[in-house]
Design an enzyme around this catalytic site. Sequence first.
Site, PDB file in Angstrom:
ATOM      1  N   GLY A   1      -0.114 -12.025  48.234  1.00  0.00           N
ATOM      2  CA  GLY A   1      -0.997 -11.625  47.152  1.00  0.00           C
ATOM      3  C   GLY A   1      -0.328 -10.720  46.145  1.00  0.00           C
ATOM      4  CB  THR A   2       0.527 -10.672  42.852  1.00  0.00           C
ATOM      5  OG1 THR A   2       1.625 -11.242  43.539  1.00  0.00           O
ATOM      6  CG2 THR A   2       1.051  -9.759  41.758  1.00  0.00           C
TER       7      THR A   2
ATOM      8  CB  ALA B   1      -9.450 -16.004  29.602  1.00  0.00           C
TER       9      ALA B   1
ATOM     10  CE1 TYR C   1      -2.612 -19.450  44.793  1.00  0.00           C
ATOM     11  CE2 TYR C   1      -2.916 -18.211  42.768  1.00  0.00           C
ATOM     12  CZ  TYR C   1      -3.001 -18.293  44.137  1.00  0.00           C
ATOM     13  OH  TYR C   1      -3.462 -17.222  44.859  1.00  0.00           O
ATOM     14  CB  SER C   2      -6.445 -22.680  39.081  1.00  0.00           C
ATOM     15  OG  SER C   2      -7.471 -22.192  38.231  1.00  0.00           O
ATOM     16  CG  ASN C   3      -6.108 -16.450  40.232  1.00  0.00           C
ATOM     17  OD1 ASN C   3      -5.888 -16.091  41.377  1.00  0.00           O
ATOM     18  ND2 ASN C   3      -5.200 -16.370  39.283  1.00  0.00           N
TER      19      ASN C   3
ATOM     20  CB  SER D   1      -3.819 -14.358  46.086  1.00  0.00           C
ATOM     21  OG  SER D   1      -4.220 -14.488  44.746  1.00  0.00           O
TER      22      SER D   1
END
Length: 387
Positions: A343-344, A161, A199-201, A100
């Site tokens: 980031g991960t 999802a 937090y939402s990608n 991220s």
Amino acid sequence: MNEHAPQRRAHRIRLVRYAMTATATAGLALTAFAPAPASAAPRPDTVQQRLNALVKEDGMPAALAAVKGRDGRSRTYTAGVGDLATGARVPVDGQIRAGSNTKAFVAVVVLQLVAEGRIGLDTAVDTYLPGLLRGDGFDGRNITVRQLLQHTSGLPDYMDAPALADFTAVQYRWFEPRELLDGALAQKARFASGTGWEYSNTNYLVAGLLIQKVTGRPFGEEVTKRVIDRIGLRHTYVPAAGDTAVHEPHPHGYLRTAPDAPLVDYTAMDASMAWAAGAVVSTNTDLNTFYGALLGGRLLPAAQLAQMRTTVPAELLGDGVRYGLGIQSRPLTCGGLVWGHGGTSPGYRTRGGVTEDGRAANITVTTVPDAPTGKRLTDAVDTALCR
């Protein structure tokens, strides 16, 4: 991709949910780096001890770091094994999947387009991507570009999802961005836009689509031209379609699918599952350079950088953490803030950032740590910047 997800989803592996490390108080004005005072840089033994502990005590296959001290000197560190199959050493400043941290690159491009008058920060997403965001509790006519970049849109996370429940099943699978977005659109909104923070990608998936719509070019090309090439990040790139390899010397990254399961080599992967939320490959030194250039005013005009550093509380990421527009701030034990993101990716986690006086540190481990180890990784950054 990344982390610090709400408790109800803490049992699931995250790409970007846990990624972050820096953004400060609301309305903070642009401040140039002050002259570096004459002082010793982080003591190599102290930083090295932290990395050694992450390997020997916490079970990380490898840890590597790049640290720039108060004296302006940069140092690199390694610990552990770069390849568990061969026992090869960890390459010094090897390439890693930066997860991220990609969001900070994307936010820079969006804000450059704001400065050019091509995007309005407080304009509805629907103005540029009509009809794209329609779902249970969310509507693109009521979500602004700022809310995307600051995670205040309420959009659900596509990483939740079912298609991404098992990373081993999709390691080499190509996803179209719209396919990923459909996974988010099938869920309910987290909250009404502008009324909370989570937090939402998905926010950065949409930001990537926004860049492409406004410029007419792939988001990766815009990031490369406007950021990577502009400041000379020689070891950083956005993977092209079908490119599953890490190009330069690198430590292997490993995924643990369950607490007692063996580590799975997840170095090679199709990064399309991360796309504009987390696909960038970089090095710790390049990340230090990027955040230093960003906070030093080399990538954004003063007005847009000030907007980027206008923050809201993001305590889900840690005590005192605040989130701006693709960048975070975290308090340091020695005073002041570290600005960055973190980031991960399934095989890597990176934490770090820069300070107002030009100190910088980024540290990477080569598997996704559990919560206590993740805290010790963040503490290691604090040690690198404060000693």
